[in-house]
Design a protein around this motif. Sequence first.
Motif, PDB file in Angstrom:
ATOM      1  N   LYS A 285       0.978  -1.231   0.148  1.00 30.02           N
ATOM      2  CA  LYS A 285      -0.029   0.201  -0.019  1.00 30.02           C
ATOM      3  C   LYS A 285       1.028   1.238   0.117  1.00 30.02           C
ATOM      4  O   LYS A 285       0.518   2.106  -0.650  1.00 30.02           O
TER       5      LYS A 285
ATOM      6  N   VAL B 123      -7.811   6.216   9.112  1.00 30.17           N
ATOM      7  CA  VAL B 123      -7.688   4.625   8.528  1.00 30.17           C
ATOM      8  C   VAL B 123      -6.200   4.204   8.592  1.00 30.17           C
ATOM      9  O   VAL B 123      -5.519   4.998   8.085  1.00 30.17           O
TER      10      VAL B 123
ATOM     11  N   VAL C 121      -7.402  -3.453   7.296  1.00 26.14           N
ATOM     12  CA  VAL C 121      -7.553  -2.077   7.338  1.00 26.14           C
ATOM     13  C   VAL C 121      -8.542  -1.991   8.571  1.00 26.14           C
ATOM     14  O   VAL C 121      -9.528  -2.567   8.864  1.00 26.14           O
TER      15      VAL C 121
ATOM     16  N   GLU D  38      -7.624   1.519  -3.279  1.00 24.68           N
ATOM     17  CA  GLU D  38      -6.687   0.443  -3.006  1.00 24.68           C
ATOM     18  C   GLU D  38      -6.921  -0.201  -4.492  1.00 24.68           C
ATOM     19  O   GLU D  38      -7.983   0.337  -5.407  1.00 24.68           O
TER      20      GLU D  38
ATOM     21  N   ASN E 293     -15.084  -5.851   8.177  1.00 22.27           N
ATOM     22  CA  ASN E 293     -14.666  -6.230   6.791  1.00 22.27           C
ATOM     23  C   ASN E 293     -14.273  -7.644   6.516  1.00 22.27           C
ATOM     24  O   ASN E 293     -13.621  -8.186   7.267  1.00 22.27           O
TER      25      ASN E 293
ATOM     26  N   MET F  36     -13.360   5.449  -4.058  1.00 20.19           N
ATOM     27  CA  MET F  36     -14.559   6.332  -3.145  1.00 20.19           C
ATOM     28  C   MET F  36     -14.907   7.320  -3.894  1.00 20.19           C
ATOM     29  O   MET F  36     -13.940   8.368  -4.302  1.00 20.19           O
TER      30      MET F  36
ATOM     31  N   GLU G 122     -18.733   3.941  -2.276  1.00 21.54           N
ATOM     32  CA  GLU G 122     -17.477   2.966  -2.870  1.00 21.54           C
ATOM     33  C   GLU G 122     -17.976   2.379  -4.025  1.00 21.54           C
ATOM     34  O   GLU G 122     -19.226   1.723  -4.186  1.00 21.54           O
TER      35      GLU G 122
ATOM     36  N   LYS H 142      -3.743   1.011   7.872  1.00 21.69           N
ATOM     37  CA  LYS H 142      -3.704   0.031   7.021  1.00 21.69           C
ATOM     38  C   LYS H 142      -2.133  -0.490   7.187  1.00 21.69           C
ATOM     39  O   LYS H 142      -1.324  -0.056   6.896  1.00 21.69           O
TER      40      LYS H 142
ATOM     41  N   GLU I  37      -4.253   7.046   6.719  1.00 19.65           N
ATOM     42  CA  GLU I  37      -4.673   7.956   5.768  1.00 19.65           C
ATOM     43  C   GLU I  37      -5.990   8.774   6.420  1.00 19.65           C
ATOM     44  O   GLU I  37      -6.698   7.969   7.157  1.00 19.65           O
ATOM     45  N   ASP I  38      -6.260   9.821   5.750  1.00 21.64           N
ATOM     46  CA  ASP I  38      -7.469  10.434   5.984  1.00 21.64           C
ATOM     47  C   ASP I  38      -8.594   9.610   5.740  1.00 21.64           C
ATOM     48  O   ASP I  38      -8.648   9.115   4.735  1.00 21.64           O
ATOM     49  N   TYR I  39      -9.723   9.865   6.507  1.00 20.85           N
ATOM     50  CA  TYR I  39     -10.875   9.230   6.478  1.00 20.85           C
ATOM     51  C   TYR I  39     -11.703   9.799   5.360  1.00 20.85           C
ATOM     52  O   TYR I  39     -11.933  10.947   5.514  1.00 20.85           O
TER      53      TYR I  39
ATOM     54  N   ALA J  84      -6.349   9.633  -0.841  1.00 17.91           N
ATOM     55  CA  ALA J  84      -6.388   9.895   0.563  1.00 17.91           C
ATOM     56  C   ALA J  84      -4.974  10.594   0.935  1.00 17.91           C
ATOM     57  O   ALA J  84      -4.463   9.743   0.622  1.00 17.91           O
TER      58      ALA J  84
HETATM   59  P1  AMP Z   1      -8.793  -1.287   1.185  1.00 16.78           P
HETATM   60  O1  AMP Z   1      -8.357  -2.662   1.397  1.00 16.78           O
HETATM   61  O2  AMP Z   1      -7.665  -0.282   1.020  1.00 16.78           O
HETATM   62  O3  AMP Z   1      -9.858  -0.999   0.051  1.00 16.78           O
HETATM   63  O4  AMP Z   1      -9.640  -0.768   2.237  1.00 16.78           O
HETATM   64  C1  AMP Z   1     -11.045  -1.722   2.958  1.00 16.78           C
HETATM   65  C2  AMP Z   1     -12.084  -0.983   3.057  1.00 16.78           C
HETATM   66  O5  AMP Z   1     -11.702   0.091   3.979  1.00 16.78           O
HETATM   67  C3  AMP Z   1     -12.571  -0.176   1.662  1.00 16.78           C
HETATM   68  O6  AMP Z   1     -13.158  -0.724   1.042  1.00 16.78           O
HETATM   69  C4  AMP Z   1     -13.174   0.932   2.536  1.00 16.78           C
HETATM   70  O7  AMP Z   1     -14.488   0.547   2.967  1.00 16.78           O
HETATM   71  C5  AMP Z   1     -12.575   1.253   3.831  1.00 16.78           C
HETATM   72  N1  AMP Z   1     -11.581   2.226   3.394  1.00 16.78           N
HETATM   73  C6  AMP Z   1     -10.265   2.344   3.126  1.00 16.78           C
HETATM   74  N2  AMP Z   1      -9.548   3.344   2.901  1.00 16.78           N
HETATM   75  C7  AMP Z   1     -10.384   4.343   3.277  1.00 16.78           C
HETATM   76  C8  AMP Z   1     -10.365   5.819   3.583  1.00 16.78           C
HETATM   77  N3  AMP Z   1      -9.231   6.363   3.215  1.00 16.78           N
HETATM   78  N4  AMP Z   1     -11.553   6.346   3.858  1.00 16.78           N
HETATM   79  C9  AMP Z   1     -12.835   5.720   4.155  1.00 16.78           C
HETATM   80  N5  AMP Z   1     -12.582   4.288   4.023  1.00 16.78           N
HETATM   81  C10 AMP Z   1     -11.689   3.684   3.770  1.00 16.78           C
END
Ligand code: AMP
Length: 431
Positions: free
Chosen positions: A103, A141, A153, A283, A224, A273, A192, A143, A185-187, A118
Amino acid sequence: MKILVIGSGGREHAIIYSILRSRKNVDLYCAPGNGGISDNAKIVNIKYDDIDGLLNFALSEKIDLTVVGPEVPLSLGIADKFLHNGLKVFGPGQKAALLESSKQFTKEFLKRNNIKTADYQSFTDFKTAYAYIQNRSHPVVIKASGLAAGKGVFIPQSIIESENYLDLIFNKKIFGKSGETVVIEDYLEGFELSYMIAADGKTYKPLATSMDYKKAYDGDKGENTGGMGSISPHPYLSAALEEKIKKNIIEPVLLSLKNEGIIYKGILYAGLMIKDDDIYVLEFNVRFGDPETQSILIRLKSDIVGLFESCIDGTLNDYNLEFDNNQAVCLVLSSAGYPGKYETGFEISFGEYEKYFNYSGNNDIYIFHAGTKKIGNKYFTNGGRVLNICSKNKDLKTALSDIYNAADAIQFKNKYYRRDIGNLGISAIKV
Ligand code: AMP
Ligand code: GLY
């Protein structure tokens, strides 16, 4: 023609079904496969991270085409190794796979190429990360940078929650090496969307659109997961938004990769997003999504082997990628407890639904196996996500009643599934 599919989930079973629909004369192998796949392909007992073992097998069996399902072998460089040995392989090389396996790499790549994502910082120790989150407004957030099977995450709502999670990653090392670097990272608030394309290094073609139900419980509650269900097409993706995704994300990403010496061949999955008028990358996955692929592939009209070959050969421009106009749904039956702890080893009784194991024709219901194993002529649970029940119809409601009737009828101990797959009001409420 000899084809080897690598992987053991519902996605791989759906790929195998599509191959069987496309071609009559194939000799199919799957490593390591699962209970249902063993009915359709010869099982090869080599783990998907044993790259040398898979290479030796493909060379000695003279495999004509290898299709890689999961991210782990791609991140270990299976595509480069196979190509180097003169073998045809579908899936991007190791450098391109960094888009999923790091990431931190992805965030840096996006920032230096001015593709929206973000704002973030990355950390390699608890103390600095902890100091950083003290001054952040929550939620943030957090990760794990490396691969974590979709579980890396976390979105803490308070400093205490952030501290606990950083402690789990850095001190308790719950993700091992994958958690050595952490991205904070910022929320972003918005809705989505995931978007998948096939690329051949010169051009790309979008797959049918889909929507994934990521959370464990109804109403998008709970943790998740890898995904508890999917529908295709995505109910709210307008042509205008799709155009914007291509122009603002897909095309700049492929071009920037090329400018950095990475020719992308395979499936690229962008997790996005949509916030006001902007599209942010959350991602990337460097492979087919699971369970989105199951809904998408039951709508595929074209020859999937041709798709794989045209991506490898750089002839995607001449390949006609077509999907039917049905509404497709996929429901995941899981072992209660998933994505946390769960028990396995329970016998599965399919009753009249065993007849849907015949994948040669156009079914109204498709049963793909994920975490199952077959002993004698019986099937047993063997994982968190156990089965995928899929259906398609002009009318979404009919497809949904088909899958839920099947879900109720198929029995195994600790069976759990979401009751609201296909409910557009919930996952899409933020639109
Ligand atoms: P990712 O594996 O990076 O896609 O993250 C898994 C889930 O976390 C995503 O499908 C989103 O629901 C949530 N997520 C990841 N990054 C963010 C972000 N910057 N802001 C809000 N939700 C996020
Ligand atoms: N369903 C999301 C993924 O395949 O990672």
